[in-house]
Scaffold this motif. Structure first.
Motif, PDB file in Angstrom:
ATOM      1  N   LEU A 154       0.774  -1.242   0.000  1.00  0.00           N
ATOM      2  CA  LEU A 154       0.000   0.000   0.000  1.00  0.00           C
ATOM      3  C   LEU A 154       0.804   1.291   0.000  1.00  0.00           C
ATOM      4  O   LEU A 154       0.316   2.308  -0.435  1.00  0.00           O
ATOM      5  CB  LEU A 154      -0.998   0.010   1.157  1.00  0.00           C
ATOM      6  N   GLY A 190      -4.854   5.439  -6.155  1.00  0.00           N
ATOM      7  CA  GLY A 190      -3.986   4.550  -5.409  1.00  0.00           C
ATOM      8  C   GLY A 190      -2.710   5.267  -4.991  1.00  0.00           C
ATOM      9  O   GLY A 190      -1.727   4.636  -4.609  1.00  0.00           O
ATOM     10  N   ALA A 214       0.487   6.251  -0.522  1.00  0.00           N
ATOM     11  CA  ALA A 214       1.918   6.387  -0.794  1.00  0.00           C
ATOM     12  C   ALA A 214       2.392   7.782  -0.398  1.00  0.00           C
ATOM     13  O   ALA A 214       3.436   7.955   0.236  1.00  0.00           O
ATOM     14  CB  ALA A 214       2.205   6.117  -2.263  1.00  0.00           C
TER      15      ALA A 214
HETATM   16  P1  ADP Z   1      -7.146   5.584  -3.525  1.00  0.00           P
HETATM   17  O1  ADP Z   1      -8.056   5.699  -2.344  1.00  0.00           O
HETATM   18  O2  ADP Z   1      -6.986   6.830  -4.287  1.00  0.00           O
HETATM   19  O3  ADP Z   1      -7.421   4.396  -4.372  1.00  0.00           O
HETATM   20  P2  ADP Z   1      -5.045   5.136  -1.557  1.00  0.00           P
HETATM   21  O4  ADP Z   1      -3.578   5.089  -1.779  1.00  0.00           O
HETATM   22  O5  ADP Z   1      -5.539   6.150  -0.610  1.00  0.00           O
HETATM   23  O6  ADP Z   1      -5.663   5.310  -2.987  1.00  0.00           O
HETATM   24  O7  ADP Z   1      -5.492   3.708  -1.107  1.00  0.00           O
HETATM   25  C1  ADP Z   1      -5.061   2.600  -1.829  1.00  0.00           C
HETATM   26  C2  ADP Z   1      -6.006   1.448  -1.658  1.00  0.00           C
HETATM   27  O8  ADP Z   1      -5.955   0.954  -0.322  1.00  0.00           O
HETATM   28  C3  ADP Z   1      -7.462   1.799  -1.870  1.00  0.00           C
HETATM   29  O9  ADP Z   1      -7.799   1.781  -3.223  1.00  0.00           O
HETATM   30  C4  ADP Z   1      -8.165   0.705  -1.084  1.00  0.00           C
HETATM   31  O10 ADP Z   1      -8.236  -0.465  -1.844  1.00  0.00           O
HETATM   32  C5  ADP Z   1      -7.208   0.474   0.070  1.00  0.00           C
HETATM   33  N1  ADP Z   1      -7.623   1.184   1.308  1.00  0.00           N
HETATM   34  C6  ADP Z   1      -7.076   2.319   1.808  1.00  0.00           C
HETATM   35  N2  ADP Z   1      -7.657   2.670   2.972  1.00  0.00           N
HETATM   36  C7  ADP Z   1      -8.598   1.744   3.228  1.00  0.00           C
HETATM   37  C8  ADP Z   1      -9.568   1.529   4.288  1.00  0.00           C
HETATM   38  N3  ADP Z   1      -9.672   2.370   5.351  1.00  0.00           N
HETATM   39  N4  ADP Z   1     -10.358   0.439   4.206  1.00  0.00           N
HETATM   40  C9  ADP Z   1     -10.260  -0.408   3.153  1.00  0.00           C
HETATM   41  N5  ADP Z   1      -9.395  -0.270   2.130  1.00  0.00           N
HETATM   42  C10 ADP Z   1      -8.572   0.788   2.153  1.00  0.00           C
END
Ligand code: ADP
Length: 193
Positions: free
Chosen positions: A132, A151, A155
Motif C-alpha cells: 500500500l 492509489g 503512498a
Molecule cells: P485511492 O483511495 O486513491 O485508491 P489510496 O492510496 O488512498 O488510494 O489507497 C489505496 C487502496 O488501499 C485503496 O484503493 C483501497 O483499496 C485500500 N484502502 C485504503 N484505505 C482503506 C480503508 N480504510 N479500508 C479499506 N481499504 C482501504
C-alpha cells in the motif's frame, strides 16, 4: 443536465489525480518543503473532520473521537499534517459501507503521538497491505471495483509521515475493518532532541 455533473465530477477527479502525481514527483525529487511548527492536535483533527463530514453524513457513518479535549501539540507542518489526516480519514469514509463507524483515538507513546483511525469498513486483504505504500498500487476486490481512485493517497501519506520522522502502520481484516495508526512528533520531543 446530468452530463454537466458528470463532466464536473471527472474534472475534479482529474484534478486530484494531477495533484497526487505532482506530490509524488515533489517527494521523489525532495522538493516538498516541510516547515515544522507547534500545531495543536485538536484543531488539526477538527479540520480534517470538517473536510470529510459531508461525505460521512451522506453515508450515515458515525465518526467518534474527533473532538479532542487533551492539550496536545504536534511538531509538524500543519498543511502536510492535515493532508495526512484527510487522506486516512477520507479513506475510512470511502471504504466503510453505509451505517458503519469510524473512531479516532490519540495516544501518547514512546516516540510521539500515536493517532489511530479505525473503521468498520471492507478491510484490506492481508497480501495487499504491504504494497500500500507503493505508488499506483490499488487493491482490487469485489467491493472496490467501482471505486475511482489513483492509489496514490497512501503512498503520499506514508512519505509525508516519513518526512516528519514518523511512521505509519496498517492493520486490517477483510469484511471487518481497518486501523491506520500514524506516529507523529510531539513538541516536547522536539525540545528534548
Ligand atoms: P485511492 O483511495 O486513491 O485508491 P489510496 O492510496 O488512498 O488510494 O489507497 C489505496 C487502496 O488501499 C485503496 O484503493 C483501497 O483499496 C485500500 N484502502 C485504503 N484505505 C482503506 C480503508 N480504510 N479500508 C479499506 N481499504 C482501504
Amino acid at each position: 443536465r446530468e452530463y454537466v455533473g458528470d463532466i464536473l465530477n471527472s474534472g475534479k477527479h482529474l484534478l486530484s489525480l494531477i495533484e497526487d502525481i505532482l506530490d509524488i514527483a515533489r517527494i521523489e525529487s525532495d522538493k516538498i518543503p516541510i516547515e515544522i511548527v507547534s500545531t495543536p492536535l485538536a484543531g488539526m483533527v477538527g479540520d480534517a473532520y470538517v473536510l470529510v463530514q459531508n461525505h460521512a453524513r451522506e453515508k450515515s457513518l458515525e465518526i467518534i473521537g474527533t473532538r479532542i479535549t487533551e492539550d496536545i501539540n504536534l511538531a509538524v507542518d500543519p498543511t502536510r499534517c492535515l493532508q495526512i489526516l484527510v487522506n486516512i480519514l477520507g479513506n475510512a469514509v470511502k471504504f466503510t459501507p453505509d451505517g458503519g463507524a469510524i473512531e479516532v483515538q490519540p495516544k501518547i507513546g514512546e516516540y510521539g503521538l500515536y493517532l489511530s483511525i479505525r473503521d468498520t469498513g471492507i478491510g484490506i486483504p492481508e497480501d495487499a497491505i504491504n504494497k500500500l505504500g507503493t505508488p499506483f498500487e490499488q487493491v482490487q476486490n469485489q467491493f472496490t471495483k467501482d471505486h475511482k481512485g489513483s492509489g496514490l493517497g497512501l503512498a503520499i501519506t506514508q512519505s509525508l509521515v516519513g518526512m516528519h520522522g514518523g511512521h505509519m502502520q496498517i492493520t486490517s481484516k477483510e469484511g471487518v475493518g481497518t486501523t491506520v495508526t500514524v506516529c507523529l512528533p510531539l513538541v516536547q520531543d522536539l525540545h528534548d532532541a
